[in-house]
Design an enzyme around this catalytic site. Sequence first.
Site, short mmCIF file in Angstrom:
data_model
loop_
_atom_site.label_atom_id
_atom_site.label_comp_id
_atom_site.label_asym_id
_atom_site.label_seq_id
_atom_site.Cartn_x
_atom_site.Cartn_y
_atom_site.Cartn_z
N HIS A 197 -2.46 -1.37 -4.32
CA HIS A 197 -3.92 -1.42 -4.44
C HIS A 197 -4.46 0.00 -4.41
CE1 HIS A 197 -4.49 -1.83 0.26
NE2 HIS A 197 -3.88 -0.71 -0.08
N SER A 245 0.83 -1.19 0.00
CA SER A 245 0.00 0.00 0.00
C SER A 245 0.87 1.26 0.00
CB SER A 245 -0.97 -0.07 1.19
OG SER A 245 -1.94 0.94 1.13
#
EC number: 3.4.21.92
Length: 195
Positions: A123, A98
């Site tokens: 993501h 992330s």
Amino acid sequence: MSLVPVVVEQTNRGERSYDIYSRLLKDRIIFLGEEVNDVTASLVVAQLLFLEAEDPDKDIYLYINSPGGSITAGMAIYDTMQYIKPDVSTICIGMAASMGAFLLTAGAKGKRFALPNSEIMIHQPLGGFQGQATDIGIHANRILKIKDKLNSILSERTGQPLEVIKKDVERDNFMEAEEAKEYGLIDDVITSRKK
């Protein structure tokens, strides 16, 4: 309770003890080994600014083992990395997920690395809000703008077309170190320090 190791060094004036992070900082190494939040971001930003003031021409090494975290805290680190004069070399050890992966990719081109058994995950941004419908709409629009900004930066930093980035971040996208290199998130997989 977190235990921080202490390193003892011999100097011509006797012994001197440092906590391990202060000793690493002396060698221009910053370690991000936890979630990205306001506290960790403030510490990393302060260390980046300190090292720039110490020597604006020497590289800084940011080691990352982070599950990600706050977008605004991460962007404070990202912006500072781009703002300061020294190149920031990033090295993934363990996991950069992330916002951790975003910061890994934010290193100076040609100086973004991962160890061979590292894992990198990208993501789309996560968000959650509750309240009145109008406020939920405001926050939904904000997170969509943030998503577009992050995708655009990832596209620029990796060389991947924006449409590919948009598709690839729709769900958790895990990559091994070599895959992250092929994708453009890092520049090389390293197994040892250069001698």
